[in-house]
Design an enzyme around this catalytic site. Structure first.
Site, PDB file in Angstrom:
ATOM      1  N   LYS A 490     -60.519 -69.460 -23.947  1.00 36.36           N
ATOM      2  CA  LYS A 490     -60.723 -68.658 -22.741  1.00 36.36           C
ATOM      3  C   LYS A 490     -59.397 -68.059 -22.287  1.00 36.36           C
ATOM      4  O   LYS A 490     -58.325 -68.473 -22.731  1.00 36.36           O
ATOM      5  CB  LYS A 490     -61.322 -69.520 -21.631  1.00 36.36           C
ATOM      6  CG  LYS A 490     -60.442 -70.681 -21.189  1.00 36.36           C
ATOM      7  CD  LYS A 490     -61.129 -71.500 -20.103  1.00 36.36           C
ATOM      8  CE  LYS A 490     -60.219 -72.632 -19.625  1.00 36.36           C
ATOM      9  NZ  LYS A 490     -60.821 -73.386 -18.508  1.00 36.36           N
ATOM     10  N   TYR A 715     -32.539 -54.661  -7.086  1.00 40.56           N
ATOM     11  CA  TYR A 715     -33.139 -54.233  -5.820  1.00 40.56           C
ATOM     12  C   TYR A 715     -32.743 -55.174  -4.677  1.00 40.56           C
ATOM     13  O   TYR A 715     -32.682 -56.394  -4.842  1.00 40.56           O
ATOM     14  CB  TYR A 715     -34.664 -54.231  -5.935  1.00 40.56           C
ATOM     15  CG  TYR A 715     -35.227 -53.073  -6.730  1.00 40.56           C
ATOM     16  CD1 TYR A 715     -35.029 -51.759  -6.312  1.00 40.56           C
ATOM     17  CD2 TYR A 715     -35.957 -53.310  -7.893  1.00 40.56           C
ATOM     18  CE1 TYR A 715     -35.557 -50.710  -7.042  1.00 40.56           C
ATOM     19  CE2 TYR A 715     -36.490 -52.257  -8.631  1.00 40.56           C
ATOM     20  CZ  TYR A 715     -36.283 -50.957  -8.200  1.00 40.56           C
ATOM     21  OH  TYR A 715     -36.796 -49.919  -8.918  1.00 40.56           O
TER      22      TYR A 715
END
Length: 821
Positions: A490, A715
């Site tokens: 999964k 940043y």
């Protein structure tokens, strides 16, 4: 590989009683894995029994495909296979070794036998690189050094060979004596004695003595005498020796070893003669491996010029092939291991496993065979025919010699060099096919693999399929023989890519696969997966797809069961479902309050078959919750007995997840579910050392700049420099799977085996690392985010999460590369 014996010759070699004497024939291939069948009529199948797979189960399938010779053990009814010959053995692997030993006895040639804890395969391959111009060499394919691999290697011997090189590996007492009888080496080489497989021996001395059994009867044993214990044990055997040392007295004195840049200069003296050469490596392991090769060359009497010329040309040994997603729904198999007939046969066998209707081989000249071109390419043509290749692309001046030997219907094209092929190749030339790219290194076929690959992003998630299978087998060793395995694929197989992983699991006979949603199961079915697939979170909107694609839904409440029962009313055969029982996880499942409704609905919809009933342990990895775990198990048994008594049959049961398999063997039942353990994570910590790293996330250094103290990086100017620094920009950001929380020094990546802290904020597509303390770091260097050497648990801890989340957060835009040893 190219030898042929009559049935009667094999009968005499085996010395075993016939269980049934069938139609006489010839045998040229030894087969131990039914999935690798290529030559049915001339194959002898050894039906090896195992804890979870028994070769006898595949005899019917092989007989239908034309196999007529079998070796079996135990009770077996041969009557349904009247044309086949069956021999009965008490030990099938021993019978395989007996046949290989018989074959070995027919040849008189020097045979180098290599053992040791590390370096066997590299030394073997480097010897091949150094000696192939002087000898026709047979050698072990890749790391075929086991009780099964050694006889399959020795079977390759043929009259044209003038030298053989076989490696032998053991993990417990009593194994080497069997391999020694098969190899019968005349030249022995022991690389070193380390800690690998130590648990299989009473002590280090016992392990040394076991390994030395390989050299009984050898003309010489070549070794480094710096290990005092090993040296003493070798001297006690009385075997003639050729020793080398960097630090003391020896037959070969290594005078200087000077690493520098990307190479190492070595000077040595032997029998009064001075030798000097250079190798293109600087690490200690490569230096040791090269010195072993040097000693073998001296023993064989090769001139100093051979060492001076050959050693600098040694190439890195890539003991694996890569599988990548290709353009136009193709699958690219890039195999840069070695280009010779043995390696080509192994690669073509893998190509045959790919579930594509069309198979293409791109092949260069074979440069190291020593055979006349006509003879060599006749063998290549035979391999191509047997592999069912429909399109053949040859690149080089010699490979066109294969043309007369290719299948008549094959689409064959030839190009003088790689540049010519790339210049003429168009994007639409390849559609929905498996493409094996197999080239000698001077042809630079990596350029072809890149051109045909779907993604070329520098950041890649490497999925080691061999490690994944190793991990599954590690857990299987803790299972009862009659306990089956459900493997979870999964969430795109925990981020690794579900289809390629599922193909490997199906090839290795995983009993069940499990996915979270129907879409994942549909993808597997459309990719050719035939194994049973459980859908853990089915929705009414996809009931049609579940039925159409033969998926098996988990049913966890009355509403869902009623809806699915009504949808399948017109089914002409039983429809399997898997009933989830809630025993304390309190997420999904029937409980004591509504189990009677489930029983009533199964009676109302008789087309529904409860294939299994299962529950989920809430804290199987945590000893402090063991009392609760035992309570869950007791409640599960209670609910299961209520269910099975009411419906009149007993569905399969499964309760254990990865940690539960190890910690609660008493609850294994008919099935267990293996999840993240297959990818190398044991949350219980009990067998972590037995597991291998299956997932590795890598990036590259895009740029390095030097900045003065006081500057800021990234940043928000959060990365403030307190000293003059070298800052590397690396090709991974939070859009790739490295979360912003890893920034500002909370996590360090690995560059050139040294930690480099992330500085400033992680950007969307990039991040920055401080490499001031790694002066050798260069642009283009590999950056390890997690993998061997930097466990994923470290990144998870820095992020305040678990490895599951880290794995499943790797973006689809990151290129997946699947590697196989």
């Amino acid at each position: 590989m190219y030898t042929s014996y009559t049935t009667e010759e094999i009968n005499q070699a085996l010395g075993l009683p016939y269980l049934q004497r069938g139609t006489p024939g010839s045998i040229g291939y030894l087969l131990t894995d039914s999935r690798l069948l290529q030559n049915p009529a001339s194959s002898l199948f050894f039906a090896i029994p195992g804890a979870h797979h028994d070769g006898r189960y595949f005899i019917g399938e092989l007989y239908e495909k034309g196999v007529r010779h079998f070796v079996v053990s135990g009770t077996f009814n041969a009557a349904p296979f009247p044309e086949a010959s069956f021999w009965h053995a008490s030990d099938v692997v021993a019978a395989l070794q007996t046949v290989a030993a018989f074959h070995r006895s027919r040849f008189r040639l020097p045979v180098i036998g290599i053992t040791g804890s590390n370096g066997k395969t590299i030394v073997k391959e480097w010897l091949f690189q150094l000696l192939h111009r002087d000898y026709r060499i047979a050698r072990s394919p890749k790391s075929f050094n086991s009780q099964i691999g050694v006889p399959l290697s020795v079977w390759q011997l043929e009259a044209a060979h003038s030298l053989a090189i076989f490696e032998a590996g053991i993990s417990r007492m009593g194994e080497m004596e069997k391999l020694a009888a098969v190899i019968r080496c005349t030249i022995g080489l022991i690389t070193n004695i380390g800690e690998a497989h130590q648990e299989g021996f009473p002590g280090r001395q016992a392990k040394i003595r076991q390994k030395l059994q390989l050299f009984a009867g050898a003309d010489v044993l070549i070794y480094c005498n710096e290990d005092e214990q090993l040296n003493g044990e070798i001297q006690a055997t009385g075997i003639p020796t050729l020793s080398w040392s960097r630090s003391g007295a020896a037959d070969i004195r290594i005078l200087t070893v000077v690493p520098g840049g990307s190479s190492t200069k070595i000077e040595a003296r032997y029998k009064g003669q001075a030798f000097a050469f250079e190798i293109p490596f600087t690490d200690e392991a490569s230096i040791e491996n090269a010195l072993h090769c040097f000693a073998v060359m001296l023993y064989l009497g090769l001139p100093a010029s051979s060492m001076a010329d050959g050693m600098p040309q040694l190439e890195q040994v890539a003991m694996r092939l890569e599988v990548r997603a290709g353009i136009n729904d193709c699958s690219i198999i890039n195999d840069s291991y070695n280009l010779d007939l043995t390696a080509l046969e192994a690669a073509l066998a893998y190509l045959g496993r790919k579930q594509y209707a069309h198979r293409t081989l791109i092949l260069s000249d074979i440069l190291q065979s020593g055979e006349p071109a006509q003879q060599l390419y006749a063998k290549v043509g035979r391999l191509v025919r047997e592999a069912g290749v429909q399109r053949f692309i040859g690149i080089g001046g010699e490979v066109p010699a294969v043309a007369p030997f290719l299948p008549a219907a094959a689409d064959a094209r030839f190009f003088p060099d790689t540049d010519s092929f790339l210049a003429q190749q168009r994007h639409g030339d390849f559609q929905g096919e498996a493409i094996l790219v197999k080239g000698a290194r001077p042809f630079a076929f990596e350029r072809i693999a890149r051109r045909l690959s779907k993604q070329v992003h520098q950041t890649e998630l490497e999925v080691d399929i061999s490690a994944l299978i190793h991990n599954i087998r590690a857990f299987q060793r803790y299972l009862k023989p009659d306990t089956g395995l459900i493997v979870m694929v999964k969430a795109a197989a925990y981020g690794s890519g579900s289809l390629e992983v599922a193909r490997a699991l199906e090839f290795h006979k995983a009993g069940y696969l499990a996915v979270a949603y129907a879409d994942e199961g549909i993808e597997l079915r459309e990719g050719g997966i035939q194994a049973p697939i459980i859908v853990l979170n089915p929705e009414e909107a996809v009931f049609d797809s579940i039925v159409r694609y033969n998926l098996e839904p988990e049913i966890y409440n009355p509403r869902l069961m009623q809806a699915f029962g009504h949808f399948t009313l017109d089914a002409t055969q039983r429809v399997p479902v898997h009933l989830k029982l809630d025993t304390g996880m309190h997420r999904l499942g029937f409980d004591a309050g509504n189990l009677e409704q489930a029983i009533g609905l199964l009676a109302r919809y008789p087309q529904l078959e409860a294939r299994s009933a299962f529950s989920h342990l809430a804290a199987s990895e945590a000893p402090e919750h063991d009392v609760f775990t035992h309570e869950q198990a007791a409640l599960f048994e209670l609910l299961y007995e209520q269910l099975s008594t009411a419906i009149g049959y007993r569905p399969l049961r499964h309760l254990l997840n990865t940690s539960g398999i190890i910690r609660f063997p008493q609850y294994q039942m008919e099935l267990v579910r293996l999840g993240i353990g297959a990818y190398g994570i044991d949350a219980s910590g009990l067998i972590q050392e037995e597991l291998r790293t299956a997932l590795t996330l890598r990036a590259r250094i895009s740029q390095i700049r030097s900045l003065p103290a006081g500057e800021t990086v990234g940043y928000g100017r959060h990365g403030r420099l307190s000293r003059a620094s070298r800052i590397a920009t690396i090709s991974i950001g939070y859009a790739d799977g490295l979360p912003r929380a890893a920034g500002n020094g909370r996590f360090s990546v690995l560059i050139r085996q040294q930690r480099a802290p992330i500085i400033g904020n992680v950007c969307m597509d990039m991040s920055m690392a401080d490499v001031t303390d790694i002066p050798q770091a260069e642009e283009g260097d590999e950056v390890l985010i997690f993998g061997a050497g930097l466990p994923v648990a470290e990144l998870a801890e820095a992020l305040g999460t678990i490895p599951y989340e880290v794995f499943t957060s790797v973006s689809p835009r990151v290129r997946r590369v699947y590697v196989h040893e």
